[in-house]
Motif scaffolding. Structure first.
Motif, PDB file in Angstrom:
ATOM      1  N   ALA A  22       0.856  -1.189   0.000  1.00  0.00           N
ATOM      2  CA  ALA A  22       0.000   0.000   0.000  1.00  0.00           C
ATOM      3  C   ALA A  22       0.892   1.239   0.000  1.00  0.00           C
ATOM      4  O   ALA A  22       1.994   1.248   0.557  1.00  0.00           O
ATOM      5  N   HIS A  23       0.395   2.299  -0.617  1.00  0.00           N
ATOM      6  CA  HIS A  23       1.215   3.488  -0.858  1.00  0.00           C
ATOM      7  C   HIS A  23       0.740   4.642   0.019  1.00  0.00           C
ATOM      8  O   HIS A  23      -0.457   4.830   0.243  1.00  0.00           O
ATOM      9  N   GLU A  40      -3.124   4.835  -0.065  1.00  0.00           N
ATOM     10  CA  GLU A  40      -3.455   4.771  -1.488  1.00  0.00           C
ATOM     11  C   GLU A  40      -3.189   3.352  -1.991  1.00  0.00           C
ATOM     12  O   GLU A  40      -2.363   2.628  -1.410  1.00  0.00           O
ATOM     13  N   PRO A  41      -3.879   2.922  -3.055  1.00  0.00           N
ATOM     14  CA  PRO A  41      -3.638   1.579  -3.608  1.00  0.00           C
ATOM     15  C   PRO A  41      -2.181   1.420  -4.041  1.00  0.00           C
ATOM     16  O   PRO A  41      -1.477   2.404  -4.309  1.00  0.00           O
ATOM     17  N   PRO A  42      -1.701   0.186  -4.119  1.00  0.00           N
ATOM     18  CA  PRO A  42      -0.299  -0.034  -4.528  1.00  0.00           C
ATOM     19  C   PRO A  42      -0.075   0.417  -5.978  1.00  0.00           C
ATOM     20  O   PRO A  42      -0.993   0.388  -6.800  1.00  0.00           O
ATOM     21  N   LYS A  43       1.126   0.847  -6.259  1.00  0.00           N
ATOM     22  CA  LYS A  43       1.464   1.229  -7.631  1.00  0.00           C
ATOM     23  C   LYS A  43       1.498   0.007  -8.547  1.00  0.00           C
ATOM     24  O   LYS A  43       1.272   0.124  -9.756  1.00  0.00           O
ATOM     25  N   SER A  94      -1.097  -5.025   0.957  1.00  0.00           N
ATOM     26  CA  SER A  94      -2.087  -5.164  -0.123  1.00  0.00           C
ATOM     27  C   SER A  94      -2.359  -6.644  -0.374  1.00  0.00           C
ATOM     28  O   SER A  94      -1.515  -7.501  -0.098  1.00  0.00           O
ATOM     29  N   GLU A  95      -3.526  -6.956  -0.949  1.00  0.00           N
ATOM     30  CA  GLU A  95      -3.892  -8.339  -1.190  1.00  0.00           C
ATOM     31  C   GLU A  95      -4.598  -8.482  -2.546  1.00  0.00           C
ATOM     32  O   GLU A  95      -5.458  -7.677  -2.906  1.00  0.00           O
ATOM     33  N   GLY A 105       3.182  -1.156   3.457  1.00  0.00           N
ATOM     34  CA  GLY A 105       3.393   0.286   3.546  1.00  0.00           C
ATOM     35  C   GLY A 105       3.281   0.682   5.008  1.00  0.00           C
ATOM     36  O   GLY A 105       2.348   0.264   5.703  1.00  0.00           O
ATOM     37  N   VAL A 106       4.243   1.461   5.504  1.00  0.00           N
ATOM     38  CA  VAL A 106       4.306   1.791   6.933  1.00  0.00           C
ATOM     39  C   VAL A 106       4.112   3.290   7.123  1.00  0.00           C
ATOM     40  O   VAL A 106       4.637   4.096   6.343  1.00  0.00           O
TER      41      VAL A 106
END
Length: 227
Positions: A22-23, A40-43, A94-95, A105-106
């Motif tokens: 995750a972004h 935000e969703p992953p790139k 993300s999944e 994402g941290v």
């Protein structure tokens, strides 16, 4: 005999893999024992639709991670039941159909759960000076007594630091004279005179001294022979 056809039909093949993390994971708001986390969703979705997110929290003191949500569909969540006085980091995996992202994402910022109650602001003030020079509250009083009967002279003094007290007879220090017993009970001063004689008729005085000054009182004592 039919002619042989060598035509070949082709179609694209997409290979799915695990998504990226995750972004831009952020703590957006903190209130009470709750924290709002957004991301935000992953790139990189791994060529497959993102099916959800897994959210974890860690206390800054221990940095041990605990899962608080699995398969979360939205790109935000509220984490509740946080502990007063603790500070937390969060991370989001993300999944997709292939599973969770290898890395999360941290959050770069933290959620600090403030202690409840009134916050006292220290005020600037000048500390009161309790020091004072000696001051007699009760003076010595002239007296006439009968010889042979123990008598006492009394006065009261106040001062801080505690003043040093000197009793005198005709301006001579009485310290160490066994005939005169000096007492100081919380500023109430007493000079006991054991079996006075006419010879003890005199001017008696008391002086109180500390680093800020001194005070002085006196009286006349007349000792008469018994009739």
């Amino acid at each position: 005999m039919f002619p042989f056809s060598s035509a070949v039909t082709s179609f694209p093949i997409s290979l799915a893999e695990k998504p990226g993390p995750a972004h831009n994971v952020m703590v957006k708001e903190v209130w009470g024992f709750n924290a709002l986390i957004e991301w935000e969703p992953p790139k990189d979705d791994g060529n497959s639709e993102i099916t959800g997110y897994s959210i974890q929290k860690a206390d800054k003191k221990t940095m041990e991670w605990f899962t608080v949500y699995e398969h979360n569909r939205l790109t935000r969540c509220t984490v509740s039941d946080l502990i007063m006085g603790n500070e937390y980091f969060f991370r989001v995996f993300s999944e997709n159909i292939c599973g969770l992202s290898e890395n999360p994402g941290v959050t770069k910022n933290t959620a600090y759960i403030q202690k409840s109650g009134i916050i006292c602001k220290r005020m600037d003030y000048q500390e009161h000076d309790f020091r004072m020079a000696p001051m007699f509250l009760t003076p010595l009083v002239d007296r006439t007594v009968v010889a042979g009967y123990t008598t006492a002279l009394n006065c009261a003094v106040r001062g801080h630091p505690k003043p040093r007290v000197i009793w005198m007879k005709n301006k001579m220090d009485l310290s160490g004279d066994p005939k005169f017993l000096q007492k100081n009970s919380q500023g109430v001063l007493t000079l006991n005179i054991r079996k006075p004689s006419p010879f003890d008729s005199a001017t008696y005085s008391c002086k109180a001294i500390n680093e800020l000054g001194e005070a002085f009182v006196e009286c006349k004592l007349e000792v008469k022979a018994p009739q």
